[in-house]
Write a protein that holds these residues in place. Structure first.
Motif, mmCIF file in Angstrom:
data_model
loop_
_atom_site.group_PDB
_atom_site.id
_atom_site.type_symbol
_atom_site.label_atom_id
_atom_site.label_comp_id
_atom_site.label_asym_id
_atom_site.label_seq_id
_atom_site.Cartn_x
_atom_site.Cartn_y
_atom_site.Cartn_z
ATOM 1 N N ASN A 1 0.824 -1.205 0.000
ATOM 2 C CA ASN A 1 0.000 0.000 0.000
ATOM 3 C C ASN A 1 0.863 1.261 0.000
ATOM 4 O OD1 ASN A 1 -2.361 1.467 0.008
ATOM 5 N ND2 ASN A 1 -2.659 1.344 2.220
ATOM 6 N N GLU B 1 1.156 4.184 -2.869
ATOM 7 C CA GLU B 1 0.913 5.584 -2.514
ATOM 8 C C GLU B 1 2.082 6.478 -2.920
ATOM 9 O OE1 GLU B 1 0.001 5.536 1.619
ATOM 10 O OE2 GLU B 1 -2.115 4.985 1.301
ATOM 11 N N ALA C 1 -7.350 -1.717 -0.189
ATOM 12 C CA ALA C 1 -6.579 -0.567 0.279
ATOM 13 C C ALA C 1 -5.915 0.174 -0.878
ATOM 14 C CB ALA C 1 -5.519 -1.016 1.286
ATOM 15 N N VAL C 2 -5.289 -0.548 -1.813
ATOM 16 C CA VAL C 2 -4.628 0.148 -2.922
ATOM 17 C C VAL C 2 -5.658 0.746 -3.873
ATOM 18 C CG1 VAL C 2 -2.481 -1.172 -2.766
ATOM 19 C CG2 VAL C 2 -4.313 -1.987 -4.255
#
Length: 269
Positions: free
Chosen positions: A119, A123, A152-153
């Protein structure tokens, strides 16, 4: 249709073995309804040492061969880029190509190992101005137990590209189950062939298009196979569907929680 993931360039990875194989793949793609196809060979340190200069040269040669054979297929440059510590620097230095020179690029996580700090890695790429298109998450063996990492990604802004063959069952029951789940939850941004040949891994999208159209409608099918890929090639702004799905799932959970509390209150609990 527009196919943004293929291994059609001959002799540079585990895709087309030679020019004849590449031309055969191109003919299959065109007959199936694909009009634009991204040439995205693997870039994997220590195994597939492709780079922007080499890929661009190979695409130029293949374009000429398609013209000579009167095959009406537009090719664009790209790569299937594996995770590496120096990936951001190589993108910045243009050693690793993006899709058609845009901010978007294919990012392939490892198949059998959960990438550490995935993740945060994604980001950092997004903060630097690049948008990863995560390739075939439904086929990664670790995703079934780590689905939250894909969520999440997606919330971070990465796009999700599944393989057409996963929806047809070509890659087994787990890949199909995950592809169906992602489709039903609205977590898919685009669908591509990830073609390697004309037999087991052919550049065919139409069967998956029909499945998507039947399950979630014609508008979604067109978005996944035409509109979103076209926007990527134009370098247009795209909001990852995972960002909106995350908000929708949260709202649904909060609604269920409030409803549950209401009924418990009525029952005196």
């Amino acid at each position: 249709m527009i196919d943004l993931h293929s291994h059609i360039l001959p002799g540079c990875d585990d895709g087309a073995v030679d020019l004849a194989a590449a031309l055969a793949m191109a003919r299959v793609a065109v007959s199936d309804g694909t009009r634009i196809l991204a040439c995205t060979p693997h870039i994997l340190p220590g195994l597939y040492r492709n780079d922007t200069v080499g890929i661009e040269h190979r695409v130029k040669v293949l374009r000429q061969a398609l013209s000579d054979e009167a095959i009406d297929l537009r090719l664009v440059v790209g790569a299937d880029v594996h995770i590496a510590p120096d990936l951001l620097q190589k993108l910045t230095d243009k050693v690793v190509p993006t899709l058609n020179g845009t901010r978007y690029f294919l990012l392939e996580p490892p198949h059998h190992v959960v990438p550490p700090n995935f993740n945060a890695f994604v980001e950092r790429l997004i903060d630097a101005g690049y948008i990863p298109v995560v390739t075939h998450p439904e086929r990664l063996t670790w995703v079934a137990k780590h689905y939250d990492l894909i969520e999440a990604v997606g919330r971070a802004g990465a796009l999700m590209q599944i393989t057409a063959g996963s929806l047809t069952g070509q890659f087994g029951t787990q890949a199909k189950a995950l592809a169906d789940r992602m489709l039903e939850e609205g977590r898919i941004d685009l669908i591509a062939s990830d073609a390697h040949n004309v037999s087991g891994r052919s550049p065919v999208l139409s069967a998956a298009y029909s499945i998507v159209e039947e399950k979630v409608g014609a508008e979604t099918a067109r978005n996944l196979f035409v509109e979103t890929p076209a926007r990527i090639l134009r370098n247009a702004d795209i909001r990852a569907v995972g960002m909106d799905v995350a908000q929708s799932v949260k709202r649904e959970a909060e609604t269920k929680s409030r409803t549950s509390r209401f009924w418990r209150m009525l029952q005196g609990r």
